[in-house]
Write a protein that holds these residues in place. Structure first.
Motif, PDB file in Angstrom:
ATOM      1  N   ILE A 133       0.839  -1.202   0.000  1.00  0.00           N
ATOM      2  CA  ILE A 133       0.000   0.000   0.000  1.00  0.00           C
ATOM      3  C   ILE A 133       0.874   1.251   0.000  1.00  0.00           C
ATOM      4  N   ASP A 134       1.902   1.271   0.862  1.00  0.00           N
ATOM      5  CA  ASP A 134       2.792   2.438   0.923  1.00  0.00           C
ATOM      6  C   ASP A 134       3.499   2.686  -0.409  1.00  0.00           C
ATOM      7  N   VAL A 135       3.982   1.622  -1.036  1.00  0.00           N
ATOM      8  CA  VAL A 135       4.698   1.746  -2.313  1.00  0.00           C
ATOM      9  C   VAL A 135       3.750   2.238  -3.404  1.00  0.00           C
ATOM     10  N   LEU A 136       2.526   1.730  -3.440  1.00  0.00           N
ATOM     11  CA  LEU A 136       1.588   2.154  -4.478  1.00  0.00           C
ATOM     12  C   LEU A 136       1.127   3.593  -4.250  1.00  0.00           C
ATOM     13  N   VAL A 137       0.972   4.005  -3.002  1.00  0.00           N
ATOM     14  CA  VAL A 137       0.632   5.405  -2.719  1.00  0.00           C
ATOM     15  C   VAL A 137       1.744   6.318  -3.235  1.00  0.00           C
ATOM     16  N   LEU A 138       2.982   5.998  -2.917  1.00  0.00           N
ATOM     17  CA  LEU A 138       4.119   6.810  -3.366  1.00  0.00           C
ATOM     18  C   LEU A 138       4.206   6.822  -4.898  1.00  0.00           C
ATOM     19  N   ALA A 139       4.048   5.667  -5.521  1.00  0.00           N
ATOM     20  CA  ALA A 139       4.115   5.585  -6.983  1.00  0.00           C
ATOM     21  C   ALA A 139       2.974   6.371  -7.634  1.00  0.00           C
ATOM     22  N   THR A 140       1.812   6.394  -6.987  1.00  0.00           N
ATOM     23  CA  THR A 140       0.685   7.170  -7.508  1.00  0.00           C
ATOM     24  C   THR A 140       1.000   8.658  -7.458  1.00  0.00           C
ATOM     25  N   GLU A 141       1.650   9.099  -6.384  1.00  0.00           N
ATOM     26  CA  GLU A 141       2.071  10.499  -6.294  1.00  0.00           C
ATOM     27  C   GLU A 141       3.088  10.819  -7.385  1.00  0.00           C
ATOM     28  N   GLU A 142       4.036   9.913  -7.630  1.00  0.00           N
ATOM     29  CA  GLU A 142       5.025  10.115  -8.696  1.00  0.00           C
ATOM     30  C   GLU A 142       4.343  10.207 -10.058  1.00  0.00           C
ATOM     31  N   LEU A 143       3.386   9.325 -10.285  1.00  0.00           N
ATOM     32  CA  LEU A 143       2.648   9.309 -11.549  1.00  0.00           C
ATOM     33  C   LEU A 143       1.872  10.607 -11.728  1.00  0.00           C
ATOM     34  N   ASP A 144       1.205  11.037 -10.675  1.00  0.00           N
ATOM     35  CA  ASP A 144       0.423  12.272 -10.719  1.00  0.00           C
ATOM     36  C   ASP A 144       1.322  13.467 -11.057  1.00  0.00           C
ATOM     37  N   LEU A 145       2.480  13.539 -10.407  1.00  0.00           N
ATOM     38  CA  LEU A 145       3.415  14.641 -10.675  1.00  0.00           C
ATOM     39  C   LEU A 145       3.955  14.578 -12.103  1.00  0.00           C
ATOM     40  N   SER A 146       4.267  13.395 -12.575  1.00  0.00           N
ATOM     41  CA  SER A 146       4.787  13.256 -13.949  1.00  0.00           C
ATOM     42  C   SER A 146       3.732  13.640 -14.976  1.00  0.00           C
ATOM     43  N   LEU A 147       2.496  13.230 -14.759  1.00  0.00           N
ATOM     44  CA  LEU A 147       1.439  13.577 -15.710  1.00  0.00           C
ATOM     45  C   LEU A 147       1.101  15.057 -15.649  1.00  0.00           C
ATOM     46  N   ALA A 148       1.304  15.678 -14.483  1.00  0.00           N
ATOM     47  CA  ALA A 148       1.058  17.122 -14.371  1.00  0.00           C
ATOM     48  C   ALA A 148       2.026  17.923 -15.243  1.00  0.00           C
ATOM     49  N   ASP A 149       3.183  17.338 -15.560  1.00  0.00           N
ATOM     50  CA  ASP A 149       4.185  18.016 -16.386  1.00  0.00           C
ATOM     51  C   ASP A 149       3.963  17.838 -17.891  1.00  0.00           C
ATOM     52  N   VAL A 150       3.010  17.010 -18.265  1.00  0.00           N
ATOM     53  CA  VAL A 150       2.772  16.773 -19.689  1.00  0.00           C
ATOM     54  C   VAL A 150       2.130  18.019 -20.310  1.00  0.00           C
ATOM     55  N   PRO A 151       2.668  18.497 -21.428  1.00  0.00           N
ATOM     56  CA  PRO A 151       2.076  19.660 -22.107  1.00  0.00           C
ATOM     57  C   PRO A 151       0.854  19.229 -22.923  1.00  0.00           C
ATOM     58  N   TRP A 152      -0.260  19.051 -22.259  1.00  0.00           N
ATOM     59  CA  TRP A 152      -1.470  18.494 -22.890  1.00  0.00           C
ATOM     60  C   TRP A 152      -1.895  19.263 -24.135  1.00  0.00           C
ATOM     61  N   ASP A 153      -1.811  20.587 -24.088  1.00  0.00           N
ATOM     62  CA  ASP A 153      -2.270  21.399 -25.218  1.00  0.00           C
ATOM     63  C   ASP A 153      -1.282  21.456 -26.370  1.00  0.00           C
ATOM     64  N   ASP A 154      -0.022  21.177 -26.096  1.00  0.00           N
ATOM     65  CA  ASP A 154       0.998  21.315 -27.127  1.00  0.00           C
ATOM     66  C   ASP A 154       2.063  20.226 -26.982  1.00  0.00           C
ATOM     67  N   PRO A 155       1.650  18.959 -27.138  1.00  0.00           N
ATOM     68  CA  PRO A 155       2.643  17.891 -26.986  1.00  0.00           C
ATOM     69  C   PRO A 155       3.626  17.906 -28.157  1.00  0.00           C
ATOM     70  N   CYS A 156       4.826  17.440 -27.894  1.00  0.00           N
ATOM     71  CA  CYS A 156       5.806  17.383 -28.983  1.00  0.00           C
ATOM     72  C   CYS A 156       5.441  16.238 -29.931  1.00  0.00           C
ATOM     73  N   ASP A 157       6.017  16.268 -31.100  1.00  0.00           N
ATOM     74  CA  ASP A 157       5.752  15.247 -32.115  1.00  0.00           C
ATOM     75  C   ASP A 157       6.726  14.081 -32.010  1.00  0.00           C
ATOM     76  N   CYS A 158       7.417  13.986 -30.894  1.00  0.00           N
ATOM     77  CA  CYS A 158       8.441  12.961 -30.730  1.00  0.00           C
ATOM     78  C   CYS A 158       7.834  11.557 -30.759  1.00  0.00           C
ATOM     79  N   ILE A 159       8.662  10.638 -31.169  1.00  0.00           N
ATOM     80  CA  ILE A 159       8.317   9.221 -31.046  1.00  0.00           C
ATOM     81  C   ILE A 159       9.532   8.530 -30.435  1.00  0.00           C
TER      82      ILE A 159
END
Length: 192
Positions: free
Chosen positions: A127-153
């Protein structure tokens, strides 16, 4: 689009995620680049929603779900702790590096190491590990430029050519599949 006019993300249903997954994997057979269209923010919101459902399911599991059991076929079933360790390992070694590489133009993607057998975490640690990983995931997704993503592959050795949409789809499917696995553990515990 300003913050006041930005639309709220819509959750993608599990059925639609699975249908999109089928088209993604079919494109791998034909060698075509997958171009399924679901708004990026909807996929990101669906990933986080499914992760929170998985955390809720995990928290409600009895202690027996964290002990190794053998199936009728004589094969050891994964424990809930192993499922969590696998989810978090994939997130840290594959999913987040791909998402970071695809969110920032010019960011390099390093192929992940081969997966190792998951560790069987005890209930509280899982439970502790998944809570921490969920926070990491949330922070990483918050950094995604949703309106202007790059064209990278990126070229992934297992999944082929991935853009940000495909990477988020795979992460959503991964969460969904292991959510089903955790739910099956709940159902077995109820049946016993």
């Amino acid at each position: 689009m300003t913050a006041s006019t930005r639309r709220l993300p819509t959750l993608v249903s599990p059925t639609l995620l699975r249908e999109l997954g089928s088209t993604f994997f079919a494109s791998r057979v034909t060698g075509e680049r997958w171009r399924g269209y679901i708004p990026l923010e909807d996929l990101g919101a669906s990933v986080l929603h499914q992760r929170r459902l998985n955390l809720s399911t995990l928290s409600a599991l009895p202690g027996s779900a964290f002990r190794v059991t053998t199936s009728v076929e004589g094969v050891d079933r994964w424990t809930a702790g192993q499922v969590v360790d696998h989810i978090v390992t994939v997130q840290r070694q594959v999913s987040l590096p791909v998402i970071r590489a695809l969110s920032v133009t010019g960011c390099d993607f390093i192929q992940p190491v081969d997966p190792i057998a998951p560790m069987s975490l005890c209930r509280d640690d899982a439970i502790d590990v998944l809570v921490l990983a969920t926070e990491e995931l949330d922070l990483s997704l918050a950094d995604v430029p949703w309106d202007d993503p790059c064209d990278c592959i990126v070229e992934h050795r297992f999944f082929g050519t991935l853009d940000l949409r495909a990477a988020l789809l795979l992460l959503a499917l991964h969460e969904l599949d292991h959510g089903d696995q955790l739910q099956a553990m709940t159902n077995r515990a109820i049946a016993n």
